[in-house]
Enzyme design. Sequence first.
Site, PDB file in Angstrom:
ATOM      1  N   SER A  81       0.824  -1.220   0.000  1.00 16.02           N
ATOM      2  CA  SER A  81       0.000   0.000   0.000  1.00 16.02           C
ATOM      3  C   SER A  81       0.850   1.258   0.000  1.00 16.02           C
ATOM      4  CB  SER A  81      -0.870   0.046   1.247  1.00 16.02           C
ATOM      5  OG  SER A  81      -1.605  -1.122   1.391  1.00 16.02           O
ATOM      6  N   HIS A  83      -0.707  -2.057  -7.296  1.00 16.21           N
ATOM      7  CA  HIS A  83      -1.461  -1.798  -6.066  1.00 16.21           C
ATOM      8  C   HIS A  83      -2.961  -1.865  -6.286  1.00 16.21           C
ATOM      9  CE1 HIS A  83      -2.876   1.138  -2.804  1.00 16.21           C
ATOM     10  NE2 HIS A  83      -2.729  -0.054  -2.274  1.00 16.21           N
TER      11      HIS A  83
HETATM   12  N1  LIG Z   1      -6.240  -4.543   3.197  1.00 14.18           N
HETATM   13  C1  LIG Z   1      -6.231  -3.559   2.312  1.00 14.18           C
HETATM   14  O1  LIG Z   1      -7.164  -2.757   2.230  1.00 14.18           O
HETATM   15  C2  LIG Z   1      -5.087  -3.441   1.329  1.00 14.18           C
HETATM   16  C3  LIG Z   1      -5.290  -2.702   0.148  1.00 14.18           C
HETATM   17  C4  LIG Z   1      -4.260  -2.622  -0.791  1.00 14.18           C
HETATM   18  C5  LIG Z   1      -3.049  -3.226  -0.538  1.00 14.18           C
HETATM   19  N2  LIG Z   1      -2.867  -3.931   0.628  1.00 14.18           N
HETATM   20  C6  LIG Z   1      -1.576  -4.569   0.832  1.00 14.18           C
HETATM   21  O2  LIG Z   1      -1.676  -5.941   0.506  1.00 14.18           O
HETATM   22  C7  LIG Z   1      -0.793  -6.706   1.326  1.00 14.18           C
HETATM   23  C8  LIG Z   1      -1.578  -7.762   2.068  1.00 14.18           C
HETATM   24  O3  LIG Z   1      -2.588  -7.145   2.833  1.00 14.18           O
HETATM   25  P1  LIG Z   1      -3.828  -7.975   3.403  1.00 14.18           P
HETATM   26  O4  LIG Z   1      -4.818  -6.975   3.879  1.00 14.18           O
HETATM   27  O5  LIG Z   1      -4.241  -9.022   2.414  1.00 14.18           O
HETATM   28  O6  LIG Z   1      -3.144  -8.672   4.660  1.00 14.18           O
HETATM   29  P2  LIG Z   1      -3.578 -10.024   5.413  1.00 14.18           P
HETATM   30  O7  LIG Z   1      -2.943  -9.948   6.740  1.00 14.18           O
HETATM   31  O8  LIG Z   1      -5.036 -10.268   5.294  1.00 14.18           O
HETATM   32  O9  LIG Z   1      -2.847 -11.172   4.525  1.00 14.18           O
HETATM   33  C9  LIG Z   1      -1.469 -11.348   4.461  1.00 14.18           C
HETATM   34  C10 LIG Z   1      -1.233 -12.837   4.207  1.00 14.18           C
HETATM   35  O10 LIG Z   1       0.143 -13.024   3.883  1.00 14.18           O
HETATM   36  C11 LIG Z   1       0.573 -14.230   4.507  1.00 14.18           C
HETATM   37  N3  LIG Z   1       2.025 -14.191   4.639  1.00 14.18           N
HETATM   38  C12 LIG Z   1       2.779 -13.475   5.515  1.00 14.18           C
HETATM   39  N4  LIG Z   1       4.082 -13.693   5.279  1.00 14.18           N
HETATM   40  C13 LIG Z   1       4.165 -14.560   4.227  1.00 14.18           C
HETATM   41  C14 LIG Z   1       5.237 -15.147   3.496  1.00 14.18           C
HETATM   42  N5  LIG Z   1       6.501 -14.896   3.826  1.00 14.18           N
HETATM   43  N6  LIG Z   1       4.934 -15.970   2.489  1.00 14.18           N
HETATM   44  C15 LIG Z   1       3.654 -16.244   2.146  1.00 14.18           C
HETATM   45  N7  LIG Z   1       2.587 -15.702   2.778  1.00 14.18           N
HETATM   46  C16 LIG Z   1       2.843 -14.874   3.818  1.00 14.18           C
HETATM   47  C17 LIG Z   1      -0.162 -14.251   5.834  1.00 14.18           C
HETATM   48  O11 LIG Z   1      -0.205 -15.565   6.374  1.00 14.18           O
HETATM   49  C18 LIG Z   1      -1.536 -13.720   5.432  1.00 14.18           C
HETATM   50  O12 LIG Z   1      -2.419 -14.750   5.046  1.00 14.18           O
HETATM   51  C19 LIG Z   1      -0.077  -5.691   2.220  1.00 14.18           C
HETATM   52  O13 LIG Z   1       1.123  -5.310   1.617  1.00 14.18           O
HETATM   53  C20 LIG Z   1      -1.060  -4.532   2.250  1.00 14.18           C
HETATM   54  O14 LIG Z   1      -0.460  -3.301   2.522  1.00 14.18           O
HETATM   55  C21 LIG Z   1      -3.866  -4.059   1.552  1.00 14.18           C
END
Ligand SMILES: NC(=O)c1ccc[n+]([C@@H]2O[C@H](COP(=O)([O-])OP(=O)(O)OC[C@H]3O[C@@H](n4cnc5c(N)ncnc54)[C@H](O)[C@@H]3O)[C@@H](O)[C@H]2O)c1
Length: 297
Positions: free
Chosen positions: A123, A144
């Site tokens: 993000s 993104h």
């Molecule tokens: N939630 C939002 O609104 C949003 C929007 C845009 C971008 N993002 C970005 O997307 C990414 C993920 O966010 P999210 O909300 O899905 O988080 P989340 O916590 O729901 O999911 C992250 C997942 O990654 C897994 N994980 C962690 N380390 C790992 C590794 N080394 N190898 C494989 N899997 C691994 C975790 O087990 C988890 O299931 C982040 O970088 C976040 O900033 C989030």
Amino acid sequence: MTANDIKRILVVGAGQMGSQIAMQAALHGYSVSLNDLSMELLDKGMKGNRAQLEKRVARGQMTPAQMAEAIGRVTLEPDLEKGARQADVVVEAIVERLEPKRECFARLDRACPPHAVLATNSSTLMISQIASATKRPDKCANMHWFFPPLVMRLVEVVKGRETSEETVELIAELTRKIGREPVILRKELPGFLVNRILRAQAREAYYLLEEGVASFADIDKAVELGLNHPMGPFRLSDFSGLDVGYNARLETYEVTKDPKDLPPKALEKRVKRGDLGRKTGRGFYDYSTTPPTPTPD
Ligand SMILES: NC(=O)c1ccc[n+]([C@@H]2O[C@H](COP(=O)([O-])OP(=O)(O)OC[C@H]3O[C@@H](n4cnc5c(N)ncnc54)[C@H](O)[C@@H]3O)[C@@H](O)[C@H]2O)c1
């Protein structure tokens, strides 16, 4: 490689974002490998996808056969290296912290074929911070997405310092091919377009809250009814996950060292006690009641 040559996509991280990014690509015909730390986490991600697609079937937007076909295109792959070996494009969507992302990119770089393009769904983090962990920074970019990826149409594609024009074009074209609209940032900076605008709004909202001008529920109400935004800043944070916004602020602070970028107290308190928003049932609002009720600090 052009977008037409992309056959297999690897999505790393099957959380809120990664699972739906994988599903959106599979809905548009791509073979997708979905990776996470365990089979249990992968199953959880796909369970959420199945529920979303079942709603579409119930509304007559797709047939049960189309649903089964799309789900069948997603392979659950707990072995990162195995998934990486066949990937033309990787979308990384793991925890929003720099070091784990750099480590993940270094592993992907070693395991992926030389032509593969590596994208991060971060993000806020700039791709050059992550791509320097690889030997292919020209083939790394930000891709993104917005939450929830099965609904939100926008994808920000960011060209890092060393990203090639070809890589930017490839990710933008892939975005179109999976039914999403790209915007291209030709210069990298933390937070990109949307989150910078959102952050400016949130900073003002937290200022008004901390100054005791209004409650967060009233600030949300003001933004929803006065600006016609579907969700005010606090409700939106709950929706995206408070830890996501919290970690993004810490990472931004690492780059800017501007105290204004540090997480606000009302956010920090909730994250520290594990109230992460909708996903834990409690954040700024308590979701065990209908309608959700504001929580105390
Ligand atoms: N939630 C939002 O609104 C949003 C929007 C845009 C971008 N993002 C970005 O997307 C990414 C993920 O966010 P999210 O909300 O899905 O988080 P989340 O916590 O729901 O999911 C992250 C997942 O990654 C897994 N994980 C962690 N380390 C790992 C590794 N080394 N190898 C494989 N899997 C691994 C975790 O087990 C988890 O299931 C982040 O970088 C976040 O900033 C989030």
